[in-house]
Design a protein around this motif. Structure first.
Motif, PDB file in Angstrom:
ATOM      1  N   PHE A   1      35.223  35.625  41.751  1.00 20.82           N
ATOM      2  CA  PHE A   1      36.352  34.791  42.176  1.00 20.82           C
ATOM      3  C   PHE A   1      35.993  33.317  42.068  1.00 20.82           C
ATOM      4  O   PHE A   1      36.807  32.493  41.641  1.00 20.82           O
ATOM      5  CB  PHE A   1      36.735  35.150  43.616  1.00 20.82           C
ATOM      6  N   ALA A   2      34.760  32.974  42.425  1.00 24.87           N
ATOM      7  CA  ALA A   2      34.321  31.576  42.347  1.00 24.87           C
ATOM      8  C   ALA A   2      34.330  31.081  40.911  1.00 24.87           C
ATOM      9  O   ALA A   2      34.683  29.919  40.643  1.00 24.87           O
ATOM     10  CB  ALA A   2      32.935  31.429  42.958  1.00 24.87           C
ATOM     11  N   GLU A   3      33.960  31.931  39.963  1.00 25.02           N
ATOM     12  CA  GLU A   3      33.965  31.530  38.552  1.00 25.02           C
ATOM     13  C   GLU A   3      35.390  31.292  38.059  1.00 25.02           C
ATOM     14  O   GLU A   3      35.632  30.369  37.269  1.00 25.02           O
ATOM     15  CB  GLU A   3      33.274  32.597  37.704  1.00 25.02           C
ATOM     16  N   VAL A   4      36.327  32.117  38.519  1.00 23.24           N
ATOM     17  CA  VAL A   4      37.730  31.919  38.138  1.00 23.24           C
ATOM     18  C   VAL A   4      38.234  30.569  38.647  1.00 23.24           C
ATOM     19  O   VAL A   4      38.889  29.818  37.923  1.00 23.24           O
ATOM     20  CB  VAL A   4      38.602  33.069  38.691  1.00 23.24           C
TER      21      VAL A   4
ATOM     22  N   THR B   1      33.724  39.980  47.997  1.00 26.23           N
ATOM     23  CA  THR B   1      34.766  39.962  46.970  1.00 26.23           C
ATOM     24  C   THR B   1      34.202  40.563  45.687  1.00 26.23           C
ATOM     25  O   THR B   1      33.108  40.192  45.244  1.00 26.23           O
ATOM     26  CB  THR B   1      35.264  38.537  46.701  1.00 26.23           C
ATOM     27  N   GLY B   2      34.942  41.486  45.094  1.00 28.86           N
ATOM     28  CA  GLY B   2      34.496  42.144  43.880  1.00 28.86           C
ATOM     29  C   GLY B   2      34.835  41.339  42.640  1.00 28.86           C
ATOM     30  O   GLY B   2      35.527  40.318  42.699  1.00 28.86           O
ATOM     31  N   PRO B   3      34.372  41.781  41.485  1.00 28.30           N
ATOM     32  CA  PRO B   3      34.640  41.067  40.228  1.00 28.30           C
ATOM     33  C   PRO B   3      36.094  41.206  39.806  1.00 28.30           C
ATOM     34  O   PRO B   3      36.792  42.143  40.200  1.00 28.30           O
ATOM     35  CB  PRO B   3      33.698  41.744  39.237  1.00 28.30           C
ATOM     36  N   LEU B   4      36.525  40.275  38.974  1.00 28.37           N
ATOM     37  CA  LEU B   4      37.901  40.245  38.482  1.00 28.37           C
ATOM     38  C   LEU B   4      37.909  40.220  36.954  1.00 28.37           C
ATOM     39  O   LEU B   4      37.109  39.527  36.331  1.00 28.37           O
ATOM     40  CB  LEU B   4      38.639  39.001  38.996  1.00 28.37           C
TER      41      LEU B   4
ATOM     42  N   THR C   1      45.361  42.832  54.000  1.00 28.79           N
ATOM     43  CA  THR C   1      45.467  43.693  52.813  1.00 28.79           C
ATOM     44  C   THR C   1      44.630  43.145  51.676  1.00 28.79           C
ATOM     45  O   THR C   1      43.908  43.892  51.001  1.00 28.79           O
ATOM     46  CB  THR C   1      46.937  43.829  52.382  1.00 28.79           C
ATOM     47  N   ALA C   2      44.718  41.844  51.443  1.00 28.91           N
ATOM     48  CA  ALA C   2      43.916  41.225  50.393  1.00 28.91           C
ATOM     49  C   ALA C   2      42.430  41.415  50.661  1.00 28.91           C
ATOM     50  O   ALA C   2      41.642  41.655  49.734  1.00 28.91           O
ATOM     51  CB  ALA C   2      44.255  39.741  50.284  1.00 28.91           C
ATOM     52  N   ARG C   3      42.049  41.325  51.926  1.00 31.79           N
ATOM     53  CA  ARG C   3      40.637  41.506  52.281  1.00 31.79           C
ATOM     54  C   ARG C   3      40.160  42.903  51.905  1.00 31.79           C
ATOM     55  O   ARG C   3      39.049  43.070  51.361  1.00 31.79           O
ATOM     56  CB  ARG C   3      40.451  41.260  53.777  1.00 31.79           C
ATOM     57  N   ARG C   4      40.967  43.917  52.197  1.00 34.88           N
ATOM     58  CA  ARG C   4      40.562  45.282  51.891  1.00 34.88           C
ATOM     59  C   ARG C   4      40.579  45.561  50.395  1.00 34.88           C
ATOM     60  O   ARG C   4      39.712  46.269  49.870  1.00 34.88           O
ATOM     61  CB  ARG C   4      41.475  46.264  52.627  1.00 34.88           C
ATOM     62  N   GLU C   5      41.563  45.008  49.692  1.00 33.12           N
ATOM     63  CA  GLU C   5      41.700  45.284  48.264  1.00 33.12           C
ATOM     64  C   GLU C   5      40.653  44.542  47.434  1.00 33.12           C
ATOM     65  O   GLU C   5      40.135  45.076  46.452  1.00 33.12           O
ATOM     66  CB  GLU C   5      43.100  44.899  47.787  1.00 33.12           C
ATOM     67  N   ILE C   6      40.334  43.300  47.828  1.00 36.02           N
ATOM     68  CA  ILE C   6      39.474  42.471  46.985  1.00 36.02           C
ATOM     69  C   ILE C   6      38.025  42.940  47.018  1.00 36.02           C
ATOM     70  O   ILE C   6      37.218  42.581  46.158  1.00 36.02           O
ATOM     71  CB  ILE C   6      39.586  40.989  47.406  1.00 36.02           C
ATOM     72  N   ARG C   7      37.677  43.747  48.006  1.00 36.36           N
ATOM     73  CA  ARG C   7      36.320  44.294  48.040  1.00 36.36           C
ATOM     74  C   ARG C   7      36.025  45.127  46.801  1.00 36.36           C
ATOM     75  O   ARG C   7      34.893  45.199  46.329  1.00 36.36           O
ATOM     76  CB  ARG C   7      36.130  45.145  49.294  1.00 36.36           C
ATOM     77  N   HIS C   8      37.045  45.802  46.295  1.00 35.84           N
ATOM     78  CA  HIS C   8      36.883  46.628  45.095  1.00 35.84           C
ATOM     79  C   HIS C   8      37.026  45.803  43.821  1.00 35.84           C
ATOM     80  O   HIS C   8      36.779  46.324  42.725  1.00 35.84           O
ATOM     81  CB  HIS C   8      37.918  47.752  45.097  1.00 35.84           C
ATOM     82  N   GLY C   9      37.446  44.548  43.962  1.00 30.38           N
ATOM     83  CA  GLY C   9      37.700  43.743  42.780  1.00 30.38           C
ATOM     84  C   GLY C   9      38.965  44.179  42.076  1.00 30.38           C
ATOM     85  O   GLY C   9      39.791  44.924  42.620  1.00 30.38           O
ATOM     86  N   ALA C  10      39.126  43.719  40.857  1.00 36.17           N
ATOM     87  CA  ALA C  10      40.277  44.099  40.032  1.00 36.17           C
ATOM     88  C   ALA C  10      39.781  44.225  38.600  1.00 36.17           C
ATOM     89  O   ALA C  10      39.886  43.300  37.790  1.00 36.17           O
ATOM     90  CB  ALA C  10      41.391  43.063  40.140  1.00 36.17           C
TER      91      ALA C  10
END
Length: 425
Positions: free
Chosen positions: A211-214, A172-175, A259-268
């Motif tokens: 994600f864990a920090e959020v 999971t990437g950073p947010l 879809t969430a799995r593929r997108e969250i790798r790049h973070g937001a």
């Protein structure tokens, strides 16, 4: 306002109405209650409105259009291509034909840099369709939006915050999460005819968080002690995503899908500087946003019930479908014996079969999201029927050690709880 019933749409409608705008809301389903910020509702489905003519009758007297429509993944009820590309393009062409110059369009952060799924690819296609037109367009590309209302990823964050152990998903990437209030304020500024146009802005918060920090910040906001992190192995995370896809095929909208799995790798993540420079809005940090909105008992209830909800529905579906299977197979003889004790005569066999078929139909109805509410009410009605007929024909069942009639009451309560938490937004 398209997508007026969504997480962002509802808040933007309220903000625009507070500024004195008359808001016309577009919804694909039944019209919501007239009480609220929307003065008038029109029914339009992006999946079917793929030509400007579908929109033109609704644009008379409209000064600006705000498009908030978005879906995460294709399923039986939703089509990313129609929602983000063809349907949106038809709306934009209709605006050009009707002389509605100001269009504020919600995309997603990072779609111009990578298209990891049909979600981001279709979003970019919609952006390009708008930018090709001679309109005063504004494209907003928000990161994960968090606020008082929750849906999708924001609801998942609340639910995970209630767990004593925090599952940490791999890859999971950073947010750079953004406050819903800042998003609504941005629309209020950019919907004006004299505001900047032909710009694409990334709406991102001022800090990068895992994600864990959020989730941890939300848990502290809810007033609970820190949870112990638990790193999920790849196979376990993959299983959760596949289960989410299965739920999506049944019409549900869980945030954990492929879809969430593929997108969250790049973070937001993105650059909020152009957004601040053009609007003067200084995006607030997540901690600041949470401090300004104290947690209530409703927030804690929602968080606590979030992860219980899928378990409850799975249990109810299994209860009714397995009851049907058992009644028609290994338990058929016991069912016949019970019917003979009730002196039903020749109706014993057909009665067992009919009851099993009714149980199975209810289980399938609860599993399929569009019919889940009717399935729950049917389950309540059938349970009451069992109580009444059992009391009349075999009153001794009330006195049996295993309590077959007594156990119906907690089952009834479980169905009423499911009805109470069925709605997603």
């Amino acid at each position: 306002m398209t997508g007026a019933t969504g997480l962002i749409g509802q808040s933007v409608c309220a903000r625009l109405a507070a500024d004195g705008h008359v808001v016309v809301g577009a919804s694909r389903g039944r019209h919501p209650s007239s009480f609220g910020a929307v003065s008038q509702w029109v029914r339009v489905d992006f999946g079917q409105a793929d030509a400007p003519e579908a929109w033109l009758p609704h644009l008379h007297g409209v000064d600006a259009v705000v498009n908030c429509v978005g879906v995460l993944q294709d399923n039986a009820r939703e089509d990313t291509g129609a929602a983000h590309a063809s349907g949106a393009a038809a709306l934009f062409r209709a605006c050009a034909a009707a002389g509605v110059r100001r269009v504020v369009h919600f995309s997603a952060i990072g779609v111009d840099r990578h298209q990891a799924s049909a979600f981001s690819a279709s979003k970019l296609e919609g952006d390009r369709a708008l930018m090709a037109l001679d309109l005063d367009w504004v494209i907003l590309r928000p990161s994960v939006v968090l606020g008082g209302p929750v849906f999708g990823a924001s609801a998942l964050i609340r639910g995970l915050a209630a767990l004593p152990v925090l599952p940490v998903m791999p890859d999971t990437g950073p947010l750079q999460v953004v406050a819903l209030e800042d998003v609504a304020e941005t629309v209020a500024l950019l919907v004006r005819p004299d505001s900047p146009a032909r710009v694409a802005l990334e709406l991102a918060g001022p800090e990068r968080l895992s994600f864990a920090e959020v989730v941890a910040l939300h848990r502290a906001w809810l007033g609970w002690r820190p949870a112990r992190p638990l790193a999920l192995p790849g196979w376990a995370a993959g299983l959760l995503y596949r289960l989410g896809d299965l739920a999506g095929l049944l019409g549900w909208r869980p945030p954990l899908r492929s879809t969430a799995r593929r997108e969250i790798r790049h973070g937001a993540v993105g650059d909020p500087e152009p957004w601040t420079r053009i609007t003067g809005i200084r995006p607030r940090s997540l901690a600041e946003s949470l401090r300004l909105r104290p947690a209530t008992v409703q927030d804690r209830w929602f968080a606590g019930l979030y992860c219980i909800k899928p378990v409850l529905f799975v249990v109810l579906v299994l209860f009714w479908t397995l009851t049907a299977v058992i009644s028609l197979t290994t338990g058929f003889g016991n069912g016949l014996e019970l019917m003979h004790r009730a002196q039903t005569g020749a109706l014993a066999g057909p009665g067992v079969v009919a009851g099993a078929l009714a149980d199975g139909a209810i289980g399938l109805a609860i599993a399929w999201r569009p019919t889940a509410r009717r399935g729950l009410w049917a389950a309540i009605a059938l349970s009451c029927f069992y109580i009444v007929t059992g009391s009349l024909l075999l009153p001794e069942l009330w006195n049996e050690p295993l309590g077959p009639l007594l156990k119906i009451w907690p089952i009834l309560v479980a169905h009423f709880v499911a009805l109470a938490i069925l709605d997603e937004r």
